[in-house]
Design a protein around this motif. Structure first.
Motif, PDB file in Angstrom:
ATOM      1  N   SER A   1      98.253  66.055  16.997  1.00  0.00           N
ATOM      2  CA  SER A   1      98.340  67.162  17.954  1.00  0.00           C
ATOM      3  C   SER A   1      97.362  66.952  19.106  1.00  0.00           C
ATOM      4  N   SER A   2      97.884  66.975  20.322  1.00  0.00           N
ATOM      5  CA  SER A   2      97.040  66.782  21.504  1.00  0.00           C
ATOM      6  C   SER A   2      95.933  67.842  21.564  1.00  0.00           C
ATOM      7  N   ASP A   3      96.303  69.102  21.356  1.00  0.00           N
ATOM      8  CA  ASP A   3      95.308  70.184  21.438  1.00  0.00           C
ATOM      9  C   ASP A   3      94.213  70.005  20.394  1.00  0.00           C
ATOM     10  N   SER A   4      94.623  69.591  19.200  1.00  0.00           N
ATOM     11  CA  SER A   4      93.662  69.430  18.116  1.00  0.00           C
ATOM     12  C   SER A   4      92.697  68.269  18.410  1.00  0.00           C
ATOM     13  N   VAL A   5      93.217  67.182  18.971  1.00  0.00           N
ATOM     14  CA  VAL A   5      92.350  66.033  19.289  1.00  0.00           C
ATOM     15  C   VAL A   5      91.421  66.376  20.459  1.00  0.00           C
ATOM     16  N   LYS A   6      91.932  67.165  21.398  1.00  0.00           N
ATOM     17  CA  LYS A   6      91.093  67.604  22.525  1.00  0.00           C
ATOM     18  C   LYS A   6      89.913  68.440  21.995  1.00  0.00           C
ATOM     19  N   ALA A   7      90.226  69.353  21.075  1.00  0.00           N
ATOM     20  CA  ALA A   7      89.164  70.190  20.494  1.00  0.00           C
ATOM     21  C   ALA A   7      88.177  69.334  19.703  1.00  0.00           C
ATOM     22  N   LEU A   8      88.695  68.311  19.023  1.00  0.00           N
ATOM     23  CA  LEU A   8      87.821  67.408  18.258  1.00  0.00           C
ATOM     24  C   LEU A   8      86.875  66.656  19.200  1.00  0.00           C
ATOM     25  N   ALA A   9      87.418  66.163  20.315  1.00  0.00           N
ATOM     26  CA  ALA A   9      86.587  65.422  21.275  1.00  0.00           C
ATOM     27  C   ALA A   9      85.454  66.318  21.774  1.00  0.00           C
ATOM     28  N   GLU A  10      85.778  67.587  22.052  1.00  0.00           N
ATOM     29  CA  GLU A  10      84.753  68.516  22.549  1.00  0.00           C
ATOM     30  C   GLU A  10      83.703  68.778  21.477  1.00  0.00           C
ATOM     31  N   LYS A  11      84.163  68.983  20.259  1.00  0.00           N
ATOM     32  CA  LYS A  11      83.240  69.263  19.153  1.00  0.00           C
ATOM     33  C   LYS A  11      82.337  68.056  18.887  1.00  0.00           C
ATOM     34  N   ALA A  12      82.953  66.868  18.876  1.00  0.00           N
ATOM     35  CA  ALA A  12      82.175  65.656  18.586  1.00  0.00           C
ATOM     36  C   ALA A  12      81.167  65.392  19.702  1.00  0.00           C
ATOM     37  N   ALA A  13      81.605  65.579  20.950  1.00  0.00           N
ATOM     38  CA  ALA A  13      80.708  65.304  22.079  1.00  0.00           C
ATOM     39  C   ALA A  13      79.533  66.274  22.085  1.00  0.00           C
ATOM     40  N   ALA A  14      79.746  67.465  21.520  1.00  0.00           N
ATOM     41  CA  ALA A  14      78.671  68.469  21.530  1.00  0.00           C
ATOM     42  C   ALA A  14      77.554  68.117  20.553  1.00  0.00           C
ATOM     43  N   VAL A  15      77.818  67.244  19.595  1.00  0.00           N
ATOM     44  CA  VAL A  15      76.816  66.937  18.561  1.00  0.00           C
ATOM     45  C   VAL A  15      75.619  66.197  19.160  1.00  0.00           C
ATOM     46  N   THR A  16      75.873  65.082  19.847  1.00  0.00           N
ATOM     47  CA  THR A  16      74.741  64.329  20.438  1.00  0.00           C
ATOM     48  C   THR A  16      74.932  64.089  21.936  1.00  0.00           C
ATOM     49  N   GLY A  17      76.076  64.564  22.465  1.00  0.00           N
ATOM     50  CA  GLY A  17      76.338  64.330  23.886  1.00  0.00           C
ATOM     51  C   GLY A  17      77.074  63.032  24.143  1.00  0.00           C
ATOM     52  N   ARG A  18      77.347  62.251  23.065  1.00  0.00           N
ATOM     53  CA  ARG A  18      78.045  60.985  23.269  1.00  0.00           C
ATOM     54  C   ARG A  18      78.859  60.603  22.031  1.00  0.00           C
ATOM     55  N   ILE A  19      79.839  59.720  22.242  1.00  0.00           N
ATOM     56  CA  ILE A  19      80.572  59.122  21.114  1.00  0.00           C
ATOM     57  C   ILE A  19      80.520  57.610  21.349  1.00  0.00           C
ATOM     58  N   ASP A  20      79.856  56.893  20.446  1.00  0.00           N
ATOM     59  CA  ASP A  20      79.710  55.440  20.607  1.00  0.00           C
ATOM     60  C   ASP A  20      80.769  54.668  19.840  1.00  0.00           C
ATOM     61  N   VAL A  21      81.211  55.266  18.722  1.00  0.00           N
ATOM     62  CA  VAL A  21      82.168  54.572  17.855  1.00  0.00           C
ATOM     63  C   VAL A  21      83.277  55.548  17.479  1.00  0.00           C
ATOM     64  N   LEU A  22      84.509  55.092  17.616  1.00  0.00           N
ATOM     65  CA  LEU A  22      85.663  55.898  17.181  1.00  0.00           C
ATOM     66  C   LEU A  22      86.479  55.058  16.207  1.00  0.00           C
ATOM     67  N   VAL A  23      86.707  55.582  15.014  1.00  0.00           N
ATOM     68  CA  VAL A  23      87.601  54.890  14.084  1.00  0.00           C
ATOM     69  C   VAL A  23      88.868  55.730  13.940  1.00  0.00           C
ATOM     70  N   ASN A  24      89.972  55.200  14.450  1.00  0.00           N
ATOM     71  CA  ASN A  24      91.272  55.854  14.287  1.00  0.00           C
ATOM     72  C   ASN A  24      91.843  55.387  12.953  1.00  0.00           C
ATOM     73  N   ASN A  25      91.453  56.130  11.910  1.00  0.00           N
ATOM     74  CA  ASN A  25      91.774  55.709  10.542  1.00  0.00           C
ATOM     75  C   ASN A  25      92.828  56.598   9.879  1.00  0.00           C
ATOM     76  N   ALA A  26      92.939  57.856  10.333  1.00  0.00           N
ATOM     77  CA  ALA A  26      93.891  58.778   9.687  1.00  0.00           C
ATOM     78  C   ALA A  26      95.277  58.151   9.707  1.00  0.00           C
ATOM     79  N   GLY A  27      95.962  58.223   8.588  1.00  0.00           N
ATOM     80  CA  GLY A  27      97.297  57.635   8.540  1.00  0.00           C
ATOM     81  C   GLY A  27      98.088  58.203   7.388  1.00  0.00           C
ATOM     82  N   ILE A  28      99.397  58.073   7.491  1.00  0.00           N
ATOM     83  CA  ILE A  28     100.267  58.418   6.366  1.00  0.00           C
ATOM     84  C   ILE A  28     101.218  57.250   6.133  1.00  0.00           C
ATOM     85  N   SER A  29     101.649  57.112   4.900  1.00  0.00           N
ATOM     86  CA  SER A  29     102.567  56.025   4.554  1.00  0.00           C
ATOM     87  C   SER A  29     103.978  56.595   4.346  1.00  0.00           C
TER      88      SER A  29
END
Ligand SMILES: NC(=O)c1ccc[n+]([C@@H]2O[C@H](COP(=O)([O-])OP(=O)(O)OC[C@H]3O[C@@H](n4cnc5c(N)ncnc54)[C@H](O)[C@@H]3O)[C@@H](O)[C@H]2O)c1
Length: 251
Positions: free
Chosen positions: A62-90
């Protein structure tokens, strides 16, 4: 402490490979954000790590959900150095035309289109911070597809292709983008595919025979590879496909 000073966002961190990556990254000094559609599991993993971990509920399709995640993550330290796109379904093992259309759409939404949402909402934070490392999780089945898992295999092949394109596009921003291709491992995903535990045991024993190194992959194998790609040891590495498969590709 190979990730000291870095903030890492890991999707699908409530289980399996992602949970182990979160633990390993934190043990190497990173602040980790454990994102998962299953908020309870994300919280449990973050709590088990301690103060350096934060949990976030997110549906990567979900675009909205990922946008909210980016905002939440950026608020923790002000930066994101590493992103692991690991979520998946088989997928359930089925012949090519026997998988319901809705399942094919879901496989592509979670495994593939999630990278679009990440590029739109999370990559800009990394670029603004001066760069970083993106690690996408594909599968060896993308490189050596076998019958019965066509749509999952194809989705993971798309992950490899998108990774290479992303690496080219974001190199000027000093964002490295690489992909890990794990061999099969007995995580909750494995058991969910086979449903019946006895069938899962039989499949496990059959599969082990096809791995030259004599076992399936473990979350620690994938976490170790991800740690390398996340760290400055890999500062000149971008656009690669790293199989972590006990030699399955050469068998
Ligand atoms: N286990 C294997 O054999 C294997 C092999 C090759 C590749 N992979 C890949 O590794 C990654 C991790 O797999 P795993 O074995 O740890 O599986 P898992 O099922 O144990 O964990 C996957 C996690 O992703 C989360 N998730 C699923 N859909 C989501 C969504 N829309 N938004 C957010 N989170 C979502 C789940 O809740 C779960 O916590 C996946 O991309 C998988 O395709 C797994």
């Amino acid at each position: 402490m190979r990730l000291k000073g870095k903030t890492a966002l890991i999707t699908g961190a409530g289980s399996g490979f992602g949970a182990e990556m979160a633990r390993r990254f934190a043990s190497e000094g990173a602040i980790v954000i454990c994102a998962d559609r299953n908020a309870e599991n994300a919280q449990a993993v973050a709590s088990s790590i301690g103060a350096s971990a934060h949990a976030a509920a997110c549906d990567v399709s979900s675009s909205d959900s990922v946008k909210a995640l980016a905002e939440k993550a950026a608020a923790v330290t002000g930066r994101i150095d590493v992103l692991v796109n690991n979520a998946g379904i088989s997928q359930q093992p089925r012949r090519i035309a026997k998988l319901p259309e809705a399942e094919i759409d879901a496989i592509f939404a979670v495994n593939v289109k999630a990278l679009y949402h990440a590029a739109a909402h999370i990559l800009p934070v990394m670029v603004a911070g001066g760069g970083g490392s993106v690690i996408n999780i594909a599968s060896v089945t993308a490189i050596r597809p076998r019958p019965g898992m066509t749509w999952y295999n194809a989705a993971k092949a798309a992950v490899i292709s998108i990774t290479q394109s992303m690496a080219g596009e974001f190199a000027e921003n000093r964002v490295r983008v690489n992909v890990i291709a794990p061999g099969v491992g007995r995580t909750p995903m494995f058991d969910a595919i086979f449903k019946d535990p006895k069938k899962a045991d039989e499949a496990h024993d059959r599969l082990v025979e096809t791995f030259p190194l004599g076992r399936l992959s473990k979350p620690s194998d994938i976490a170790g590879a991800a740690l390398y790609l996340a760290s400055d040891d890999a500062e000149f590495v971008t656009g690669i496909v790293l199989p972590v498969d006990g030699g399955r590709l050469i068998a």
